[in-house]
Design an enzyme around this catalytic site. Sequence first.
Site, PDB file in Angstrom:
ATOM      1  N   GLU A  48      49.657  40.408  39.992  1.00 30.01           N
ATOM      2  CA  GLU A  48      48.882  39.167  39.995  1.00 30.01           C
ATOM      3  C   GLU A  48      49.047  38.331  38.724  1.00 30.01           C
ATOM      4  OE1 GLU A  48      45.009  39.202  42.088  1.00 30.01           O
ATOM      5  OE2 GLU A  48      45.199  41.389  42.052  1.00 30.01           O
ATOM      6  N   THR A  53      54.922  33.218  42.121  1.00 33.34           N
ATOM      7  CA  THR A  53      54.675  31.770  42.059  1.00 33.34           C
ATOM      8  C   THR A  53      55.743  31.082  41.221  1.00 33.34           C
ATOM      9  OG1 THR A  53      52.299  32.173  42.255  1.00 33.34           O
ATOM     10  CG2 THR A  53      52.977  29.994  41.486  1.00 33.34           C
ATOM     11  N   ARG A 173      48.823  34.023  48.096  1.00 31.94           N
ATOM     12  CA  ARG A 173      48.983  35.316  47.439  1.00 31.94           C
ATOM     13  C   ARG A 173      49.559  36.340  48.400  1.00 31.94           C
ATOM     14  NH1 ARG A 173      50.352  39.148  44.136  1.00 31.94           N
ATOM     15  NH2 ARG A 173      48.942  40.910  43.953  1.00 31.94           N
ATOM     16  N   ASP A 196      62.579  39.452  41.167  1.00 30.82           N
ATOM     17  CA  ASP A 196      61.122  39.596  41.133  1.00 30.82           C
ATOM     18  C   ASP A 196      60.790  40.990  41.646  1.00 30.82           C
ATOM     19  OD1 ASP A 196      58.375  39.375  41.298  1.00 30.82           O
ATOM     20  OD2 ASP A 196      58.386  38.090  43.065  1.00 30.82           O
ATOM     21  N   GLN A 200      52.533  46.193  40.540  1.00 26.61           N
ATOM     22  CA  GLN A 200      51.561  47.265  40.654  1.00 26.61           C
ATOM     23  C   GLN A 200      52.110  48.523  39.985  1.00 26.61           C
ATOM     24  OE1 GLN A 200      52.658  45.496  43.287  1.00 26.61           O
ATOM     25  NE2 GLN A 200      50.879  44.258  43.794  1.00 26.61           N
TER      26      GLN A 200
END
Length: 349
Positions: A48, A53, A173, A196, A200
């Site tokens: 996150e 993005t 998201r 990318d 996590q």
Amino acid sequence: MCGTSQSADDLERSLQSKVIDKKLLEEQRVRQVAAKRTFKVLLLGAAESGKSTILKQMRLCHNSPFTEFEYTTYRCVIHSNIIMCAKALIFAMEFLKIPVDSQIFMGSQQADGLSPELANAIRTFWGDAGVRYCYSRANEFQLMDCCLVFLNDITRISDPNYKPTDQDILNSRTITTAVVEVPIHIDSHTILSLYDVGGQRSERKKWASHFDDVRAIIFLMAVSEYDQVLFEDHRTNRMVESLLLFASVCNHVMFRKRALIVFLNKIDLFRAKIPHSPISIHFSDFSGMPESFDEGIQFFEGMIKQSSQDKSREIFVHHTFATDTKQIKNVIANVEKVILGAELDKIGM
């Protein structure tokens, strides 16, 4: 005399030949690099932090628009984001013991997808003062950043003919559970191959397999998460986790000579949050003004630069608002200059 003169002439011609050969060899190396330059760049950071993005923004900045299939896919993603946000708020209100009449929503949440009935129920739910108060305490539970923007715009988004805008897609998201490679064509002979990878904890074991031939690292930290804990353990401060993760990357033996760029991301959320959630509560060594955006940013930027064992190493830090295309476009242009500049330095240009 004549033999000596001839020998001197031969020596001069030999030296000139070596100079020319060296120059030709250098020019050939430059041409080879210029003819086909593909630079591997890793996008790293905790979950996150905004990596996906930034990848979307890179596409848009280099005229690689989303396909119709992607628009359709993101429509479902955004609808799912809204439902997940509403459910997270309900659970949080129970946990925080905030009273609200959520029966209207609860009675409709069995619907398949974001039906008109469910959308109306969520709209009513979102209008409740107790729900808004719960949202103001979002740092105390797990809630997606897109909650406010999507729930405020639920009427448009729930329309049967809704098609996501590029801004909607940037706000959406999704969890990255696989390595995503996207080639970005900077010009006719230069490609940035961006990777990318999931942020996590369970996904980080995959990072090492992509460390070979990396030309640069773009590391993202969500500065707005200074008062939040990890989804994985509900104890560890997210910013502390990001700083520790960054230290392990920047001091890794394979990256010591690579361009290192940090995006101190989500500054818009950080600016909105600090008047209500003092940094010093979560970082006791912060001694700046409680509501000072600039002092807060300088504090975390200082912690980033202190993470490197090599104090002479240059770390390029950018303060970013990942969903703002205009701001990110300027940042990306500067980042590309850093990456390409570092590569040209290697060949002596």
